[in-house]
Design a protein around this motif. Structure first.
Motif, PDB file in Angstrom:
ATOM      1  N   VAL A  27       0.831  -1.200   0.000  1.00 18.98           N
ATOM      2  CA  VAL A  27       0.000   0.000   0.000  1.00 18.98           C
ATOM      3  C   VAL A  27       0.867   1.252   0.000  1.00 18.98           C
ATOM      4  CG1 VAL A  27      -1.877  -1.161   1.219  1.00 18.98           C
ATOM      5  CG2 VAL A  27      -0.144   0.090   2.523  1.00 18.98           C
ATOM      6  N   GLU A  28       0.217   2.372  -0.265  1.00 17.69           N
ATOM      7  CA  GLU A  28       0.846   3.676  -0.109  1.00 17.69           C
ATOM      8  C   GLU A  28       0.157   4.354   1.058  1.00 17.69           C
ATOM      9  OE1 GLU A  28       0.364   5.485  -3.954  1.00 17.69           O
ATOM     10  OE2 GLU A  28       2.165   4.509  -4.715  1.00 17.69           O
ATOM     11  N   VAL A  72       4.654  12.932   1.320  1.00 17.18           N
ATOM     12  CA  VAL A  72       3.411  12.697   0.593  1.00 17.18           C
ATOM     13  C   VAL A  72       2.991  11.225   0.658  1.00 17.18           C
ATOM     14  CG1 VAL A  72       2.246  12.941  -1.618  1.00 17.18           C
ATOM     15  CG2 VAL A  72       4.003  14.578  -0.961  1.00 17.18           C
ATOM     16  N   ILE A  73       3.829  10.346   0.164  1.00 10.08           N
ATOM     17  CA  ILE A  73       3.457   8.931   0.058  1.00 10.08           C
ATOM     18  C   ILE A  73       4.588   8.057   0.589  1.00 10.08           C
ATOM     19  CG2 ILE A  73       3.024   7.054  -1.568  1.00 10.08           C
ATOM     20  CD1 ILE A  73       1.567   9.032  -3.328  1.00 10.08           C
ATOM     21  N   GLN A  74       4.239   7.057   1.382  1.00  9.81           N
ATOM     22  CA  GLN A  74       5.202   6.091   1.887  1.00  9.81           C
ATOM     23  C   GLN A  74       4.713   4.699   1.511  1.00  9.81           C
ATOM     24  OE1 GLN A  74       8.251   6.349   3.656  1.00  9.81           O
ATOM     25  NE2 GLN A  74       8.203   4.207   3.101  1.00  9.81           N
ATOM     26  N   GLU A  75       5.535   3.949   0.756  1.00 10.43           N
ATOM     27  CA  GLU A  75       5.159   2.583   0.398  1.00 10.43           C
ATOM     28  C   GLU A  75       5.378   1.664   1.586  1.00 10.43           C
ATOM     29  OE1 GLU A  75       5.309   0.341  -3.689  1.00 10.43           O
ATOM     30  OE2 GLU A  75       6.943   1.777  -3.589  1.00 10.43           O
ATOM     31  N   ALA A  76       4.484   0.678   1.722  1.00  7.69           N
ATOM     32  CA  ALA A  76       4.589  -0.250   2.838  1.00  7.69           C
ATOM     33  C   ALA A  76       4.027  -1.609   2.446  1.00  7.69           C
ATOM     34  CB  ALA A  76       3.840   0.291   4.050  1.00  7.69           C
ATOM     35  N   ALA A  77       4.599  -2.648   3.046  1.00  8.14           N
ATOM     36  CA  ALA A  77       4.079  -4.003   2.910  1.00  8.14           C
ATOM     37  C   ALA A  77       3.244  -4.280   4.157  1.00  8.14           C
ATOM     38  CB  ALA A  77       5.227  -5.005   2.802  1.00  8.14           C
ATOM     39  N   TYR A  86       0.402  -4.715  10.623  1.00 12.97           N
ATOM     40  CA  TYR A  86       1.577  -3.847  10.609  1.00 12.97           C
ATOM     41  C   TYR A  86       1.867  -3.421   9.177  1.00 12.97           C
ATOM     42  CZ  TYR A  86       2.303  -5.887  15.212  1.00 12.97           C
ATOM     43  OH  TYR A  86       2.133  -6.304  16.508  1.00 12.97           O
ATOM     44  N   ALA A  87       2.378  -2.204   9.034  1.00 15.05           N
ATOM     45  CA  ALA A  87       2.835  -1.705   7.737  1.00 15.05           C
ATOM     46  C   ALA A  87       4.349  -1.571   7.832  1.00 15.05           C
ATOM     47  CB  ALA A  87       2.190  -0.362   7.428  1.00 15.05           C
TER      48      ALA A  87
END
Length: 148
Positions: A27-28, A72-77, A86-87
């Protein structure tokens, strides 16, 4: 059977693999809210489809300098462990590939943080990657666990 792996473009500046079965989605995150007195490797909380995610700064979880959080945007699993979501903050996600081997012992010095989360090296069509233990990232470094 060999593990499938999600390749991360960079986790703390390194290309590594996470077990695909552990990752629900990528996700972002558009907002990360700090949590007072949380363990050092917890960047904060974020909302995703009416779910609250605890956001893990993987760099800090590996005892490395903190990740550069994009304003602005942080990518995460997104992963789930023991009923909690959890991200895992990542620099970017590359692809999902099949591991062609079982995890093998790492034959190089990794550094304390990487050694703690290492499952072993897996071979893929794109080369060898360090397979990372998701629970180890979520747990964070020893000093964070001792403080909790």
């Amino acid at each position: 059977p060999p593990v499938q792996a999600v390749l991360l473009d960079a986790l703390a500046g390194e290309r590594v693999a996470l077990p695909a079965a552990s990752v629900e989605s990528v996700v972002e995150l558009d907002a990360i809210i700090p949590v007072p007195r949380a363990a050092n490797h917890i960047a904060g909380l974020s909302a995703l489809r009416s779910r609250v995610l605890t956001v893990i700064d993987c760099n800090k979880a590996l005892d490395l300098p903190p990740a550069a959080i994009s304003p602005v945007i942080q990518e995460a699993a997104v992963v789930e462990l023991e009923g909690h979501h959890y991200a895992l903050m990542v620099d970017g996600v590359e692809d999902v590939v099949t591991a062609l081997s079982d995890p093998a012992p790492v034959r190089a010095a990794l550094g304390k943080g990487w050694e703690r989360v290492s499952i072993g090296m897996v071979e893929t069509e794109e080369g060898g990657f360090l397979l990372v233990d998701v629970a180890g990232l979520v747990a964070g470094p020893e000093q964070d666990r001792a403080a909790a």
